[in-house]
Design a protein around this motif. Sequence first.
Motif, PDB file in Angstrom:
ATOM      1  N   GLU A 168     -14.859  -4.504   4.585  1.00 46.58           N
ATOM      2  CA  GLU A 168     -15.568  -3.292   4.174  1.00 46.58           C
ATOM      3  C   GLU A 168     -14.562  -2.249   3.744  1.00 46.58           C
ATOM      4  N   ILE A 169     -14.864  -1.526   2.667  1.00 50.16           N
ATOM      5  CA  ILE A 169     -14.060  -0.378   2.238  1.00 50.16           C
ATOM      6  C   ILE A 169     -15.014   0.736   1.826  1.00 50.16           C
ATOM      7  N   ALA A 172     -11.488   1.420   6.020  1.00 50.45           N
ATOM      8  CA  ALA A 172     -11.689  -0.011   5.776  1.00 50.45           C
ATOM      9  C   ALA A 172     -11.651  -0.801   7.073  1.00 50.45           C
ATOM     10  N   ILE A 173     -12.302  -1.976   7.019  1.00 50.39           N
ATOM     11  CA  ILE A 173     -12.224  -2.977   8.085  1.00 50.39           C
ATOM     12  C   ILE A 173     -11.500  -4.189   7.509  1.00 50.39           C
ATOM     13  N   TYR A 174     -10.465  -4.620   8.193  1.00 49.54           N
ATOM     14  CA  TYR A 174      -9.620  -5.711   7.710  1.00 49.54           C
ATOM     15  C   TYR A 174      -9.492  -6.757   8.823  1.00 49.54           C
ATOM     16  N   TYR A 175      -9.386  -8.019   8.412  1.00 50.73           N
ATOM     17  CA  TYR A 175      -9.205  -9.081   9.401  1.00 50.73           C
ATOM     18  C   TYR A 175      -7.987  -9.923   9.046  1.00 50.73           C
ATOM     19  N   ALA A 176      -7.392 -10.515  10.064  1.00 47.31           N
ATOM     20  CA  ALA A 176      -6.260 -11.424   9.874  1.00 47.31           C
ATOM     21  C   ALA A 176      -6.326 -12.508  10.940  1.00 47.31           C
ATOM     22  N   VAL A 177      -6.186 -13.750  10.520  1.00 48.01           N
ATOM     23  CA  VAL A 177      -6.177 -14.884  11.435  1.00 48.01           C
ATOM     24  C   VAL A 177      -4.724 -15.252  11.711  1.00 48.01           C
ATOM     25  N   LEU A 178      -4.343 -15.195  12.986  1.00 52.17           N
ATOM     26  CA  LEU A 178      -2.945 -15.393  13.377  1.00 52.17           C
ATOM     27  C   LEU A 178      -2.825 -16.563  14.352  1.00 52.17           C
ATOM     28  N   VAL A 228       0.835  -1.205   0.000  1.00 49.83           N
ATOM     29  CA  VAL A 228       0.000   0.000   0.000  1.00 49.83           C
ATOM     30  C   VAL A 228       0.867   1.250   0.000  1.00 49.83           C
ATOM     31  N   LEU A 229       0.559   2.163  -0.934  1.00 53.45           N
ATOM     32  CA  LEU A 229       1.194   3.468  -0.994  1.00 53.45           C
ATOM     33  C   LEU A 229       0.193   4.499  -0.472  1.00 53.45           C
ATOM     34  N   GLY A 230       0.592   5.309   0.494  1.00 54.17           N
ATOM     35  CA  GLY A 230      -0.358   6.285   1.020  1.00 54.17           C
ATOM     36  C   GLY A 230       0.228   7.128   2.124  1.00 54.17           C
ATOM     37  N   THR A 231      -0.630   7.969   2.689  1.00 57.96           N
ATOM     38  CA  THR A 231      -0.223   8.847   3.783  1.00 57.96           C
ATOM     39  C   THR A 231      -1.325   8.873   4.843  1.00 57.96           C
ATOM     40  N   ASP A 232      -0.944   9.317   6.027  1.00 56.65           N
ATOM     41  CA  ASP A 232      -1.881   9.486   7.150  1.00 56.65           C
ATOM     42  C   ASP A 232      -2.603   8.191   7.494  1.00 56.65           C
ATOM     43  N   PHE A 233      -1.867   7.115   7.672  1.00 54.67           N
ATOM     44  CA  PHE A 233      -2.458   5.842   8.087  1.00 54.67           C
ATOM     45  C   PHE A 233      -2.817   5.943   9.573  1.00 54.67           C
ATOM     46  N   LYS A 234      -4.082   5.663   9.889  1.00 53.90           N
ATOM     47  CA  LYS A 234      -4.542   5.743  11.274  1.00 53.90           C
ATOM     48  C   LYS A 234      -5.353   4.496  11.624  1.00 53.90           C
ATOM     49  N   ILE A 235      -4.997   3.854  12.727  1.00 51.51           N
ATOM     50  CA  ILE A 235      -5.808   2.759  13.259  1.00 51.51           C
ATOM     51  C   ILE A 235      -6.915   3.384  14.103  1.00 51.51           C
ATOM     52  N   LEU A 236      -8.165   3.120  13.744  1.00 55.42           N
ATOM     53  CA  LEU A 236      -9.306   3.697  14.441  1.00 55.42           C
ATOM     54  C   LEU A 236      -9.808   2.790  15.559  1.00 55.42           C
ATOM     55  N   HIS A 237      -9.923   1.499  15.287  1.00 56.84           N
ATOM     56  CA  HIS A 237     -10.375   0.517  16.281  1.00 56.84           C
ATOM     57  C   HIS A 237      -9.678  -0.808  15.978  1.00 56.84           C
ATOM     58  N   PHE A 253      -9.385  -4.966  12.544  1.00 55.87           N
ATOM     59  CA  PHE A 253      -9.054  -3.571  12.803  1.00 55.87           C
ATOM     60  C   PHE A 253      -9.648  -2.674  11.724  1.00 55.87           C
ATOM     61  N   GLU A 254     -10.040  -1.507  12.155  1.00 56.63           N
ATOM     62  CA  GLU A 254     -10.566  -0.490  11.247  1.00 56.63           C
ATOM     63  C   GLU A 254      -9.523   0.599  11.102  1.00 56.63           C
ATOM     64  N   PHE A 255      -9.251   1.013   9.885  1.00 55.93           N
ATOM     65  CA  PHE A 255      -8.213   2.013   9.666  1.00 55.93           C
ATOM     66  C   PHE A 255      -8.636   3.008   8.600  1.00 55.93           C
TER      67      PHE A 255
END
Length: 384
Positions: free
Chosen positions: A208-209, A218-224, A160-169, A184-186
């Motif tokens: 969701e995006i 967006a809302i993203y999930y990861a199984v770890l 991902v190329l971008g700026t102002d990445f913020k984790i919201l929840h 996590f929502e970012f």
Amino acid sequence: MKHYASVFAQVFFCIFLSIWTIFSYLNAQDSQDDQEELRPKIIYLKATAFPQNETIYTGQEIKVSYEVSLFAGAHFIGASFEKIDTDKIELKNKNAQWKNVEQDKFQITYVFKIKQEYAVIPSLHAEALNIDGAYEESASVGEIAISALNLSTNPRYIGVLGTDFKILHYKSKTYDDSNNIVIFEFEIRSQNVRDMKLQNVKNQGFEEIKYNDDKARAIYYAVLPKVARELSFDYFDLELSRFESVQIPVIVSADSLNMQSDLRPKTTSTLFKFVFLGLGVVFFCGLFLWKKSKLALIIAAVLVGTIIYNFTLNSSEAVLKSGAHLSILPMNQSTIVRIIESDIPVEIMDSRQVIIDGNLVMFYKVLIGDSQIGWVRSEYVSKD
């Protein structure tokens, strides 16, 4: 002698005829060339803006602008690119339209996504028709070579190329016996947020995006694996021209997985409803004892029946029917983690109404056994 004279005359005639034919053809070509030279030039095409002397990265979107100028009252027909190598470059705005910025001037801006280190923006050809429709003329701009830096050599890079990445929840919960799930929502200002992919994580994806101007939420999930104590990754900040790191702690809550409702908490009226009904029963029973009113007794009985009915209706035990799709979140096109092959008993943990294609759809969050949790549509749940 007469025979030789006749043959000589025929040969001479053939040579003369050939020379005359060649001469006539050359004169005709010269005449046509003279006519074309007399035709006024009616179209000119140029690239007015494109990346020069700046660093470009794979995954980045660049803009290239073109301008067509018309002369002698010509009509603009249109323009097209030569074949685009879609493995290396992608034209994002295929339906872009030429804009008439002045009386005889047209402009357009194309957006290209660079997919590989070496890519070529192909030649663009434009055509115009002269004022009386007698002939067409074309103009071209040659191909533009692009050299991009590949950032994937960084094993932590998510693409991902971008700026102002913020984790919201964010929330971490038990997924199954061997894994936890982090949701996590970012928010980020990015051109290619959909390219996001965590390295060495098999089960992951967007739920969701949403876009608002130049920002993506967006809302993203990861199984770890359960041994993981942190989810960390890098994105590339275009303004700072460097990698930026993000760390999300994996702190598993003791309660069951609550998915999206954990990210966006909601209040429930169920408890208040039963408290209200209970107070009503007490009030009308007291009224009956005090006033000996039969109506009060009837109302109290109705309220008791309502409480019993609601407890029965909202029983947490149910049967999940064969064919149900168990999803991570209660929404359309959510990631499916399991397809139920035969009817199985489940425990209903929550419910959610979602609008899909204009229709209100009920989802239930169910617990299968003592480990697997997910959301299913209500038509696959039987409470009988």
